[in-house]
Design an enzyme around this catalytic site. Structure first.
Site, PDB file in Angstrom:
ATOM      1  CE1 TYR A   1      -4.048   1.471  -0.546  1.00  0.00           C
ATOM      2  CE2 TYR A   1      -3.546   2.772   1.397  1.00  0.00           C
ATOM      3  CZ  TYR A   1      -4.322   2.537   0.276  1.00  0.00           C
ATOM      4  OH  TYR A   1      -5.361   3.365  -0.029  1.00  0.00           O
TER       5      TYR A   1
ATOM      6  CE  LYS B   1      -8.067   2.484   2.374  1.00  0.00           C
ATOM      7  NZ  LYS B   1      -7.297   3.714   2.409  1.00  0.00           N
TER       8      LYS B   1
END
EC number: 1.1.1.38
Length: 565
Positions: free
Chosen positions: A104, A175
């Site tokens: 991420y 996510k």
């Protein structure tokens, strides 16, 4: 796919041979047992040795270490995810602190920018505007029938990088990886979606490799009608879905949240998730200093949907601590590129208009400027807390930070913009400019700062502390909506897990190695609040905890049994 419980039952599956090896949710690679290889027509398709998942993870870790750049590490991990999801999550679980910034932020930003260049294999759903009339058919093509969490973006405001078109798909994928790695939500329950409504990024439109719809972005009524078609199709396919809006532009983010939050179980992580983790951090920091958040004066740089969302949740928290709404709003000062938001400023968006300061209350300020800059505001407000959500690097200058420190012995400075290239000031500079007295929390990960032979750990105000627990709590409780009170309970629970509060030292936020413990606690608090709010069926505390345990997926292989289609 069934959720793994404490005692994992055998799984009956109809796939065999090369098809099974190509199914990421089911593939075990070299860990298929001798019996499974015989029963599923895998004999001779794999090397002789039957390995454990830990042996596989050790090999993957050694291979991972051979890559020198973060983007190459990202591509490698995504390849494992697309071939063997159980191994991917075991590897990430074993090395979470090392790998979270790779899967991420900040690395995912570069992956989004280069999406069409580094594309390997399809994951998720791409819904383009020209295909809008086939929405139902597209969602029927998703092979997993039990989807429980969708993260959707239109790619227009990816981190601080702007319009990335379908390259924004990297954000929902990343996510949802954290929903699983941190919150224990089975990857079989998750679906990343990008709404391809075109792009205004000329570089992408000119790129012969760009894989999205080559058209300027649709807007206004066409845009909102398209999003509505998507929402209705999702409700039809998965009525009990949790839908997370992600990285929509400011002009669309708040209207979409307002329109749909009472129609479908949904939230916007940029607005509500960022607010929840920030408020949790501020509650903990205030308690560690022996005070309350309601006693602090707070200045924001950045008055977009994220900044205003944080501000509103701060106001709600300080009202809970005893302030009137008027007094709570007087403690929050919003600065954007046109200066301090005041009641005489034209063309404000509705959510900004609620956060203005009255000019009549500013007449005593020491300034000769018509436009009140961040420095003017810091000099006159003398804030305890400075929060950056501007998406612009370097705006917390040395003069501003030193001016803040002049009036506040222990300032709290939070440059939250992502990725690291967009941060308002680096922790190294903030620590130096405040003589080592600032408490710093950032949006992206930073290494500890060494200043005058002392080590200052830097807390990452990461939404991953919040949204996986919210998702787990919604699934476990069966909540039909996400209320403001559920978000506040998540913030409060995060604050209760602060090492600085509990031990008098350490980081203001828990270590990433403890994030699953925090997610479970947040899930319980969110589920309990959902029951109290009437958006989930009431159960005993024991039943809710059992539901959380039952829904907490672990990256472990299950025994397979053959069944016919």
């Amino acid at each position: 796919m069934e959720t793994i419980t404490k005692k994992a039952r055998s799984l009956y599956i109809p796939y065999a041979g090369p098809v099974l090896l190509e199914f990421p949710l089911l593939n075990k690679g070299s860990a298929f047992s001798v019996e499974e290889r015989r029963n599923f027509n895998l004999s001779g398709l794999l090397p002789e040795v039957v390995e454990s998942i830990e042996e596989q993870a050790e090999r993957a870790w050694l291979q991972y270490q051979g890559f020198k750049t973060e983007i190459d590490k990202h591509i490698y991990l995504r390849n494992i995810q697309d071939t063997n999801e159980t191994l991917f999550y075991r590897l990430v679980q074993n090395h979470l602190e090392e790998m979270m910034p790779v899967i991420y932020t900040p690395t995912v930003g570069a992956a989004c920018e280069r999406f069409s260049e580094i594309y390997r294999r399809a994951r998720g759903v791409f819904i383009s505007y020209p295909n809008r009339h086939n929405m139902d058919d597209i969602l029927q093509n998703v092979p997993n029938h039990n989807i429980k969490v969708i993260v959707v973006t239109d790619g227009e405001r990816i981190l601080g990088l702007g319009d990335q078109g379908i390259g924004g798909m990297g954000i929902p994928i990343g996510k949802l990886s954290l929903y699983t790695a941190c919150g224990g939500i089975s990857p079989a329950y998750t679906l990343p979606v990008v709404l391809d409504v075109g792009t205004n990024n000329q570089q992408l439109l000119n790129d012969p490799l760009y894989m999205g719809w080559r058209h300027p972005r649709i807007t206004d009524d066409e845009y909102y009608a398209f999003v509505d078609e998507f929402i209705q199709a999702v409700k039809q396919r998965w009525p009990d879905i949790l839908l997370q809006f992600e990285d929509f532009a400011q002009k669309n983010a708040m209207p979409l949240l307002t329109r749909y939050r009472d129609e479908i179980c949904s939230f916007n992580d940029d607005i509500q998730g960022t607010a929840a983790v920030t408020v949790g951090t501020l509650i903990a920091a205030s308690r560690a200093a022996g005070s309350q958040l309601s006693e602090q004066k707070i200045v924001f740089l950045g008055a977009g949907s994220a900044g205003c969302g944080i501000a509103e949740q701060i106001i709600a928290q300080t009202q809970r601590e005893g302030l009137s709404e008027d007094a709570a709003r007087q403690n929050v000062f919003m600065v954007d590129r046109f200066g301090l938001l005041t009641d005489r400023m034209p063309n404000l968006l509705p959510f900004q208009a609620k956060l203005v300061q009255k000019c009549d209350n500013l007449q005593h300020w020491d300034t000769e400027n018509d436009v009140l800059s961040l420095l003017d505001v810091v000099r006159n407000v003398k804030p305890d807390i400075l929060i950056g959500v501007s998406g612009q690097t370097g705006l917390f200058t040395e003069e501003i930070i030193r001016e803040m420190h002049k009036h506040c012995p222990r300032p709290i400075v939070m440059p939250l913009s992502n990725p690291t290239s967009r941060v308002e000031a680096t922790p190294q500079d903030i620590i130096a400019w405040t003589e080592g007295n600032a408490l710093v929390a950032t949006g992206s990960p930073f290494s500890p700062v060494i200043w005058k032979d002392k080590i200052y750990p830097i807390a990452q105000c990461n939404n991953a502390y919040i949204f996986p627990g919210i998702g787990l709590g919604v699934i476990a409780s069966g909540a039909s909506r996400i209320t403001d009170e559920m978000l506040m309970s998540a913030s409060e629970t995060l604050a209760k897990h602060s090492p600085l509060v509990n031990n008098g030292e350490g980081l203001v936020l828990p270590a990433l190695k403890d994030i699953q413990v925090v997610s479970r606690a947040i899930a319980f608090a969110v589920g309990k609040m959902a029951q109290q709010q009437g958006v989930a069926v009431k159960t005993s505390a024991e039943a809710l905890q059992q539901a959380i345990d039952d829904n907490f997926w672990k990256p472990e292989y299950r025994d397979y049994r053959r069944t016919s289609i």
